[in-house]
Structures are given as C-alpha cells and as structure tokens.
Design an enzyme around this catalytic site. Structure first.
Site, PDB file in Angstrom:
ATOM      1  CG  ASP A   1      -2.114  -0.908   1.086  1.00  9.64           C
ATOM      2  OD1 ASP A   1      -2.339  -1.431  -0.028  1.00  9.64           O
ATOM      3  OD2 ASP A   1      -2.809  -1.126   2.098  1.00  9.64           O
TER       4      ASP A   1
ATOM      5  NE  ARG B   1      -1.305   3.197  13.287  1.00  4.69           N
ATOM      6  CZ  ARG B   1      -0.549   2.249  12.747  1.00  4.69           C
ATOM      7  NH1 ARG B   1       0.765   2.289  12.867  1.00  4.69           N
ATOM      8  NH2 ARG B   1      -1.090   1.259  12.097  1.00  4.69           N
TER       9      ARG B   1
ATOM     10  CG  ASP C   1      -4.325   2.388  12.680  1.00  2.00           C
ATOM     11  OD1 ASP C   1      -4.302   2.697  13.884  1.00  2.00           O
ATOM     12  OD2 ASP C   1      -4.086   1.244  12.270  1.00  2.00           O
TER      13      ASP C   1
ATOM     14  CB  SER D   1      -4.811  -5.889   7.262  1.00  2.00           C
ATOM     15  OG  SER D   1      -4.397  -4.636   7.734  1.00  2.00           O
TER      16      SER D   1
HETATM   17  N1  ARG Z   1      -8.035  -2.498  15.720  1.00  2.00           N
HETATM   18  C1  ARG Z   1      -6.771  -2.158  16.241  1.00  2.00           C
HETATM   19  C2  ARG Z   1      -6.696  -0.694  16.562  1.00  2.00           C
HETATM   20  O1  ARG Z   1      -7.511   0.038  16.091  1.00  2.00           O
HETATM   21  C3  ARG Z   1      -5.628  -2.595  15.385  1.00  2.00           C
HETATM   22  C4  ARG Z   1      -5.582  -2.089  14.001  1.00  2.00           C
HETATM   23  C5  ARG Z   1      -4.286  -2.461  13.419  1.00  2.00           C
HETATM   24  N2  ARG Z   1      -4.232  -2.404  12.004  1.00  2.00           N
HETATM   25  C6  ARG Z   1      -4.138  -3.489  11.219  1.00  2.00           C
HETATM   26  N3  ARG Z   1      -3.967  -3.306   9.951  1.00  2.00           N
HETATM   27  N4  ARG Z   1      -4.262  -4.693  11.695  1.00  2.00           N
HETATM   28  O2  ARG Z   1      -5.861  -0.232  17.285  1.00  2.00           O
END
Ligand code: ARG
Length: 409
Positions: free
Chosen positions: A14, A94, A123, A174
C-alpha cells in the site's frame, strides 16, 4: 519547485504504490519509517525499497526506546486495556509516528503528510488527529482511502510503475506490529465464526506445542515501570522484547477480540501481546500490595477513561495529560518484585515483595493468636457500619417479619 511531502512508510504494498502515485500528483516524496520493534523486519531493505520506487529521501528512525519509555510505560502504569482486552498496540504507535513526521516535515519545509490507512479503520483518525493537533496547516494525503483501489487495480498499478509486488501477496491479512504486540485482521478472520488458523500468529507458540515445564521470571518495578528481569536491569524496550520471546514460547498473549472501532464498525482482531500479558498482570499484582484501598478502588475508573482516550485518537489532549498526572502520582509507591509463572498460555503472579512500600502487614493479617489486630474493635465497627440499613429494615421489614413489639436497635 515541487512541493515536498512526508510519507509514513511501512515497506508494504500500500505505502509503496503510494510513492509513484504521490509523485504523479506532483510531490517530492520523503519516505519515513519508524522502527518501533516490528518483528523480523529488515529496516535497511525497507529504506532501500522506498528509494527504488521513487522516494527522493528515505529515512529510518530507531524509535524503540522512545516508544517504550514515552508510550508503552503509561499503558503499563495505567493498566490500559481497551474494552478490557486490547492493550492498545497500534493505537500507541500512531501519535509517535506523526510526532516524528511533523518534525521532519518542518525541517524539510514539506507542505503535506501522507499515510496509507483505509477509510474504515481507527488508524486514519489517529494519524490525522495527531497531524491536526501538531500542525493544523499541514496538508494531508490519504491515497489508499481516496483511491479505494481493488487489490487487482493496486497490483496492476504496481506493475506499470515498477513497484515490486511481494510473492506472499495472497497473504490475506492486514498486519500492524510494534514491540508491544501484533495486530492481525482481514482475510478469513473477518468471519468471527472462523477460528484463527495457526498461520495468523507469528510471535506466540500454539498451546499444544508449548513446553511441559513452566518458566518463572522475577519482574522488578520502579514507580510502576518494569526495570529488571530476574534481577538484571535493562532498558524497557529490551525488557519487553525479551519478555515477548519468553512468554511467546509459552503461548501467552493471544487475544481474539470482537472490537468496537471508533468509526462505528465492529471488527474481529487477532492480537499477540505476550509481554503485555505478563507485565500488566505483574504490575496489577504489585499494585495490590502497594496501593492504599481507596486509591486501588478508584484508579480503574481513570484507567478506563485513559484507554478510551488513547484508542479514540486523543493522545494529545489536556484530559489525557491530567489523568496521567493522577496515574503517575499513584505509581510513586509501586516498587518491588513479582514472581511470574509462565505456563501453557497463562501468566500467573505467584509471589511478590516490596521492601519499602508493601502495605501488607503480616502481624495484622495472621490467623494465629499472635495477631496484633484488635478483634474487639471489630464489634462496634460492624454495628455502626450497617446501622442505617438496620434502621431501614426495622421500619420497612423488606426481608424480615414485623415483630409484635418494638425492638431496641
Ligand atoms: N483495531 C486495532 C486498533 O484500532 C488494530 C488495528 C491495526 N491495524 C491493522 N492493519 N491490523 O488499534
């Protein structure tokens, strides 16, 4: 002169196709990847890949120590668990990524920051909320969200723009990871009735294959933060990485969570966070020994608020800072050692001690006759403790028979 843009780069497909796409849009792309302890990632190869696909600069920042000390430590001190299950893994990195990207953008007089998040997740909110907080004038580019490529279109674009397409592309997952854990979603995990296959896990052993003998580890805390394993002092980042290996080998820290995303969607997440499971269990156990009762009973309310703030993209907020100030104050006495037993997916606190801060008084607690506790003091205390209920019951007789004549309380 072309305008500069700083991209939060991961080395994956990506954010790699994002580079030629952003260049086509007229930007000079500076790719930045933070090493926050991604498991088994070759940072040099990622750095080179960004240049190969067209970035004008590619920067790798080793942020492991800062991530552990400034971001993970508050989570441990505040026992932060979103919905009681998720130890904040992705939500934590983040704000740090953006902090670094904004600095680099300013140094290079860049006008925009780009990220590779989609439009259904948390995110994107965390990235953009952090950018707004630190520099509201910074432009934001979100090519993956805006473009909404199908997988086929994305691969086609990659081929026509000389972006290497990884061979394990049919890996349907992912994944996001850092030293505090690994998050995995998508693919067959999207049906919550599908059990996660073994291949969905990377840093933990299936319980069926874990050792038949337990490991014991002594974790030392200073002001609520782990500082040593089995008496050996080390940095928090090293301690977490080491604990991931030990606890992961015992199958500790697998989490299968149906989670409420900030954007209103429920998602199914498979997490692995072995060190978090051990270090947070041990931390709570040491708090049991060292926190005064009222503090211990009040603190979880604050912890939950903090977990929600972090999950919901409000790391930069006055409420977070004020609540953390409270948490930090509670941690001044959380000093000591907890012995953890690691066995078949379980992290169990089996012994604990605190030389200067234990509130456990054996003289008061003992059941033997040597107890210094004044048992007679209990009699009057109990009578007054529930006096108001006794009065109410004698007037209303909800649970008792009305006596023939009035009794004296
Ligand atoms: N759902 C979790 C969060 O919002 C993890 C997201 C992580 N991203 C991924 N592509 N798995 O913090």
């Amino acid at each position: 002169m072309t305008e500069k843009l700083v991209l939060a780069y991961s080395g994956g497909l990506d954010t790699s196709v994002a580079i030629p796409w952003l260049k086509d849009k007229g930007y000079d792309v500076i790719a930045v990847v933070l090493d926050v302890g991604q498991h088994g990632k070759d940072m040099k190869a990622i750095q080179d890949k960004a240049l190969k696909v067209g970035a004008s600069q590619s920067i790798v920042i080793d942020a492991k120590a800062e991530f552990a000390e400034q971001y993970v430590a508050p989570v441990i001190k505040a026992n932060m668990m979103y919905e009681g299950e998720y130890p904040m893994v992705s939500a934590l990195s983040r704000p740090l990524i953006i902090k670094k990207l904004v600095d680099i953008a300013h140094e290079n007089e860049a006008v925009a920051i780009a990220h590779g998040s989609t439009g259904h997740g948390n995110d994107q909110v965390r990235f953009e909320a952090a950018i707004h907080a630190l520099d509201p004038e910074m432009k934001i580019e979100a090519p993956i969200r805006d473009f909404q490529w199908s997988r086929e279109e994305e691969i086609e674009y990659a081929h026509t723009h000389d972006v290497p397409v990884p061979i394990d592309l049919d890996s349907p997952y992912s994944i996001d990871e850092n030293l505090w854990g690994r998050a995995n979603e998508a693919g067959i995990l999207e049906n919550p009735w599908n059990q996660a296959p073994e291949e969905a896990y990377a840093i933990t052993t299936a319980i069926e294959n874990t050792p038949d003998d337990p490991s014991f580890v002594d974790v030392t805390y200073s002001k609520g933060v782990p500082v040593a394993l089995d008496g050996e002092e080390m940095s928090l980042a090293d301690l977490i990485i080491k604990m991931n290996m030990i606890a992961g080998s015992h199958g500790i820290g697998r989490i299968d969570h149906i989670e409420n995303r900030l954007v209103g969607i429920k998602s199914r997440e498979i997490y692995e966070a072995p060190a978090a499971a051990v270090l947070m269990t041990a931390h709570k156990d040491l708090e049991d020994l060292t926190l005064e009762r009222d503090v211990a009973h009040f603190k979880p309310m604050i912890e939950q608020q903090l977990a929600n703030l972090v999950y919901e993209a409000k790391w930069v907020s006055p409420l977070f800072d004020s609540l953390m100030a409270f948490i930090d104050d509670t941690q001044k006495n959380v000093n000591g050692v907890v012995k953890m037993k690691l066995f078949k997916g379980n992290a169990i606190a089996v012994a604990r001690q605190s030389d200067n801060n234990s509130l456990y008084d054996e003289d008061l607690a003992t059941y033997t006759s040597s107890s210094s506790f004044d048992q007679e003091a209990a009699v009057g205390f109990i009578k007054l403790w529930t006096l108001s209920n006794t009065v109410y019951e004698q007037v209303n007789h909800v649970h008792s028979q009305k006596p023939v004549k009035k009794v004296n309380i």
